[in-house]
Design an enzyme around this catalytic site. Structure first.
Site, mmCIF file in Angstrom:
data_model
loop_
_atom_site.group_PDB
_atom_site.id
_atom_site.type_symbol
_atom_site.label_atom_id
_atom_site.label_comp_id
_atom_site.label_asym_id
_atom_site.label_seq_id
_atom_site.Cartn_x
_atom_site.Cartn_y
_atom_site.Cartn_z
ATOM 1 N N CYS A 135 14.132 4.848 -5.982
ATOM 2 C CA CYS A 135 12.690 4.606 -5.905
ATOM 3 C C CYS A 135 12.199 5.228 -4.600
ATOM 4 O O CYS A 135 12.720 6.265 -4.189
ATOM 5 C CB CYS A 135 12.371 3.111 -5.992
ATOM 6 S SG CYS A 135 13.053 2.129 -4.641
ATOM 7 N N CYS B 71 0.837 -1.205 0.000
ATOM 8 C CA CYS B 71 0.000 0.000 0.000
ATOM 9 C C CYS B 71 0.867 1.248 0.000
ATOM 10 O O CYS B 71 0.488 2.278 -0.551
ATOM 11 C CB CYS B 71 -0.928 0.008 1.193
ATOM 12 S SG CYS B 71 -2.254 -1.195 1.048
#
Ligand code: ZN
Length: 392
Positions: free
Chosen positions: A350, A197
């Site tokens: 990232c 999530c």
């Protein structure tokens, strides 16, 4: 399939409790006996996050006598969009403490037990042993398998839930009466395949949809009413607004709950789920720089090509100046390589360093031998270089 109640009834309810629970007491299926069972019940909620928040609040309101909360994290501003047991003034506070305070405010009759620790193979069996039922609100595969294995080894039922974007799933795993999580998912997904999530996002209210199913099932199992989700997987699509359930059979060959179990004690779950793949670990070793080092390279004017391998939505929230967005998927499909300059040093980043390590392995294979990635990703950049930027 209906099952016998998990918990014996408490001796009696006080006058205050009778008043408080009157809307339960007048439901014939629950009644005085069911409410006394809830009073006697000991339920542990693993995680006081997205699923744990509504689960703890409704379990408390329902009159579960003992509620355990296990969480070692602190409340972050990005939690408040869905973790409704915490409020603005709780930011920075331990989640377990904050959740316990809310539970006491909802129902002072509840005995709250705070476990302000990370759940590990060293403590999980001891902690679970003190409870009748576990509600699993964890968001990573290593902990999920550990929760499942510990529950099966101890012979305890647990209510599982999972959420991602608009999709939710829930089930009750109780090896004595049905399948376990391993019967449904024998192996974890390859590392990096299933976004969390934190990577992919989640609609806040989805937590309430799935967390309340978990409480619903917990109450049914504790009091022995209705047909619990044992042997069934509930699948919810919030965009289509559809619920459906599919049968899940016990796997006779399940290594944990099957006829000839080979797993008879807890294992190394991080290794089992491979937080990042061996290839990525090897690629990243000796080729990881810090966010500070990236800033120094930029300030010196080094000839680098900075690539952000996250998704466009993430890039929009916060990005490192000068980064070119090329999502990880394009590297896995092989379409990204032609976009990379041959004469510059490639620097990947990232969100927190997992995905960039996976991409680094692809680049090393393709001959970009001096490519590096930023350990800790953009989160580390915000923390150590530019704290004025938001995190997520
Ligand atoms: Zn099984």
């Amino acid at each position: 399939m209906s099952l016998p109640p998990l918990v014996e009834p408490a001796d009696e309810l006080t006058v205050d409790e009778v008043r408080r629970y009157s809307r339960h007491l007048i439901i014939p299926d629950v009644g005085m006996e069911g409410q006394k069972r809830l009073k006697n019940a000991k339920v542990l909620c693993v995680g006081a996050g997205g699923l744990g928040s509504p689960a703890l609040m409704y379990l408390a309101a329902a009159g579960v006598g003992t509620l355990g909360v296990i969480d070692f994290d602190v409340v972050d501003e990005s939690n408040l969009q869905r973790q409704i047991i915490h409020g603005q003034s709780d930011v920075g506070r331990l989640k377990a403490e904050s959740a316990a305070a809310s539970v006491r405010e909802i129902n002072p009759n509840v005995d709250v037990v705070i476990h302000n620790v990370a759940l590990t193979t060293d403590n999980v069996l001891d902690i679970f042993a003190g409870y009748d039922l576990i509600v699993d609100g964890t968001d990573n595969f290593a902990t999920r398998y550990m929760v499942n294995d510990a529950a099966v080894l101890l012979g305890k039922p647990y209510v599982w839930g999972s959420i991602y974007r608009f999709d939710g799933q829930a089930s009750v795993f109780w090896a004595e009466h049905g399948p376990c999580y391993r019967c449904l998912y024998p192996e974890p997904p390859p590392p990096g395949m299933v976004p969390s999530c934190a990577e992919g996002g989640v609609l806040g209210v989805l937590c309430a949809s799935i967390g309340s199913i978990q409480v619903n099932e917990a109450i049914k199992v504790l009091t022995g009413i209705g047909e619990p989700l044992v042997g069934r997987l509930m699948i919810y699509d919030a965009l289509e607004m559809k619920y459906r359930d599919v049968k899940v059979r016990k796997d006779p060959e399940c290594p944990l709950c099957g006829k000839n179990p080979t797993i008879t004690e807890l294992i190394d779950y991080e290794a089992f789920c491979g937080a990042i793949s061996v290839e990525a670990q090897e690629a990243a070793s000796g080729a990881t720089i810090t966010a500070q080092e990236l800033k120094e390279m930029q300030d010196r004017g080094d000839d680098i090509f900075l690539v952000d391998v996250r998704e466009p939505n993430e890039y929009e929230i916060v990005s490192i100046p000068g980064a070119t967005l090329i999502p990880k998927g394009e590297f896995l499909r092989g379409t990204a390589l032609e976009r990379l300059p041959q004469d510059k040093k490639i620097v990947l980043h990232c969100k927190s360093g997992g995905r960039s390590a996976e991409v680094l392995a692809v680049l090393k294979d393709a001959g970009f031998s001096d490519a590096v990635h930023v350990g800790g990703g953009v989160l580390s950049w915000v923390k150590t270089v530019d704290p004025s930027q938001p995190t997520y």
